[in-house]
Design an enzyme around this catalytic site. Structure first.
Site, short mmCIF file in Angstrom:
data_model
loop_
_atom_site.label_atom_id
_atom_site.label_comp_id
_atom_site.label_asym_id
_atom_site.label_seq_id
_atom_site.Cartn_x
_atom_site.Cartn_y
_atom_site.Cartn_z
N HIS A 24 36.82 -59.08 76.39
CA HIS A 24 37.46 -58.93 75.15
C HIS A 24 37.07 -59.76 73.84
O HIS A 24 38.01 -59.69 72.89
CB HIS A 24 39.18 -58.82 75.39
CG HIS A 24 39.39 -57.93 76.52
ND1 HIS A 24 39.95 -56.66 76.30
CD2 HIS A 24 39.78 -58.51 77.72
CE1 HIS A 24 40.54 -56.52 77.66
NE2 HIS A 24 40.14 -57.29 78.61
N SER A 66 15.30 -62.00 55.29
CA SER A 66 15.90 -61.40 54.19
C SER A 66 14.85 -61.33 52.93
O SER A 66 14.06 -62.44 52.75
CB SER A 66 17.03 -62.51 53.64
OG SER A 66 17.61 -61.74 52.64
N LYS A 125 16.43 -67.32 55.90
CA LYS A 125 17.26 -66.53 56.92
C LYS A 125 16.19 -65.81 58.05
O LYS A 125 15.16 -65.06 57.78
CB LYS A 125 17.93 -65.32 56.19
CG LYS A 125 18.89 -64.82 57.08
CD LYS A 125 19.85 -63.68 56.15
CE LYS A 125 21.18 -63.16 56.83
NZ LYS A 125 20.95 -62.32 58.03
N GLU A 138 17.62 -55.60 67.48
CA GLU A 138 18.25 -54.80 66.79
C GLU A 138 17.26 -53.50 67.10
O GLU A 138 17.77 -52.42 67.04
CB GLU A 138 18.00 -55.06 65.11
CG GLU A 138 19.23 -55.73 64.83
CD GLU A 138 18.80 -56.52 63.39
OE1 GLU A 138 19.62 -57.37 62.86
OE2 GLU A 138 17.64 -56.33 62.92
#
Length: 487
Positions: A208, A338, A344, A351
């Site tokens: 959870h 980025s 970054k 993805e």
């Protein structure tokens, strides 16, 4: 022998592939004459399809034509063995079919996915290209349909209604066996190898999205590998229906215009040529009136996509950070993440896998919906199904390869971060439940959270356990158990 079949062998020449012509030439079909590019092998029906169905940029996948090469070759060989086709015609057709199988004639198969739902225009594209190439090899006039006719010779004993689903099955089996499964197997092996090396690295579990009892990193990764292995098993099992071929059923499944034993013999010849266990479909009406086997097979691809999405999402959550996330995994830094935030780095391979999985799930919806649209003796939604199936197989295969190479292979652990989570977790209190009861253990966890103290401090303050019992019981490595058969 048909009157359209010449009886004299004109001899076959060793002409290279290609037509040295400019401008247009005149081809014909039953509806009349059509102008086609002079340097292409296709004929009138292909040109009509290009004109009427110039929709988007979605071309019929080339593997369907390569598969069709096997169909036309097998039919020519069987027709010749039955005395229905002279040996010299057989040889010319087989030569052109072999060139089709090898992809040497790909530029002559230009049709769009969005065409007649039976695949008739793609079948005729193959018939016309093989016919004209065979005519060229025999020294005839391209476009004359002599001495090799696209309908009477190349399509002898066949219909688009039985050959297109046959080509669909051949192309799908090849995509699964040759393109997809090898890459999925490599990915599973890589995950298992990483898992084996991390079987003793204890980490905190999460259910959870909340802290749970511990397990090891190796157990977690073996869970991922188990998902992939199960999906591979389902994909392999789903191939069974694809081994049954509709060829020989001709127009509606009755086999009209095909000789006795044609379906059996052609399926056996295709099995021989491909090395795959193809057989004639025992029920041609089901094989041609439905595309259920394709629907079931794509469901196997959907299952793999579901597993991959879970794995990729787990990895990118576990790699979130590097300072303000979970940061248990360090993924390879493949490219800047980025255009505005220097330094970054993002979990791009994860993805990509998620997006691929989303696309496959969407493809599966299209395949299932199209599969439901059969009417009477024909499902006329074939092109969209094979396009989606081959697309799914290809992107899953390529996605697994890149995910393995550029993410999984180079993933490392932040053992300090993993250890700190285990040390700070209050869910280790679960091991105390058998000794002091669930309610007492719950109160210890609640106090640790409320007061911001360690689990050990809260347990000793409760008076329910002493230090020796706590230290003996709360041992994360002893709490992970096995969870794997034979571990």
């Amino acid at each position: 022998m048909s009157s359209t079949q010449a009886t004299k062998d004109p001899g076959m020449t060793e002409l290279p592939i290609g037509i040295a012509a400019v401008g247009m030439r005149t081809e014909f079909d039953s509806m009349g004459e059509v102008e086609v590019p002079g340097n292409r092998y296709w004929g009138a029906q292909t040109e009509r399809s290009l004109h009427h169905f110039n929709i988007g940029g979605d071309r019929m996948p080339k593997p369907i034509y390569h598969a069709y090469g096997y169909v036309k070759k097998a039919c020519a060989l069987v027709n010749a063995s039955a005395g229905r086709l002279p040996a010299w015609k057989r040889d010319a057709i087989v030569r052109a079919a072999d060139e089709t199988i090898a992809g040497k004639l790909d530029e002559h198969y230009p049709l769009f996915v969005w065409q007649t739902g039976s695949g008739t225009q793609s079948n005729m594209n193959v018939n016309e290209v093989i016919s004209n190439r065979a005519i060229q090899l025999l020294g005839g006039v391209i476009g004359s349909q002599k001495p090799i006719g696209p309908n009477d010779d190349v399509n002898m004993g066949q219909s688009s209604n039985d050959t297109f689903p046959t080509a669909m099955h051949i192309a799908s089996i090849d995509a699964v066996d040759t393109v997809l499964l090898p890459q999925v197997e490599k990915l599973a092996e890589t995950i298992e190898r990483k898992a084996d090396g991390w079987m003793n690295v204890v980490k905190i579990g999460r259910t959870h999205l909340e802290d749970a009892v511990p397990l090891t990193v190796g157990q977690e990764w073996h869970g991922w590998a188990g998902q992939i292995r199960a999906a591979v098993g389902d994909i392999k099992a789903s191939r069974r229906g694809l081994y049954e071929l509709a060829v020989g059923g001709t127009a509606v499944g009755t086999g009209l215009n095909a000789p006795d034993g044609f379906s059996r013999d052609v399926a056996a010849k295709i099995a021989e040529l491909t090395g795959k266990p193809f057989v004639t479909a025992p029920n041609k009406f089901a094989a041609q009136g439905s595309l259920d086997a394709m629907v079931r097979a794509h469901a196997g691809l959907r299952g793999l996509a579901v597993s991959l999405m879970k794995i990729a999402n787990d990895m990118r959550w576990l790699a979130s950070g590097p300072r303000c996330g979970l940061s248990e995994l360090n993924l390879p830094s493949n490219e800047p993440g980025s255009s505005i935030m220097p330094g970054k780095v993002n979990p791009t391979q994860c993805e990509a896998i998620v997006m691929i999985s989303i696309q496959v799930l969407g493809n599966d919806c299209a395949v299932a919906f199209a599969g439901s649209q059969g009417n009477f003796q024909l499902n006329a939604m074939r092109p969209v199904i094979i396009n989606n199936f081959l697309h799914s197989a290809l992107i899953l295969a390529d996605g697994c390869a890149k995910f393995r190479e550029f993410s999984v292979e180079g993933t490392e652990l932040d053992t300090a971060k993993i250890g700190s989570y285990v040390e700070g977790s209050v869910m280790l209190v679960t091991a105390l439940s058998p000794l002091i009861g669930y309610q007492n253990a719950a109160h210890i966890a609640e106090r640790a959270i409320a007061d911001g103290i360690t689990l050990r401090e809260a347990a000793l303050a409760s008076g329910k356990v002493d230090a020796a019992v706590f230290d003996r019981t709360i041992n994360p490595l002893q709490m992970v158990g096995e969870g794997l058969a034979g571990a």
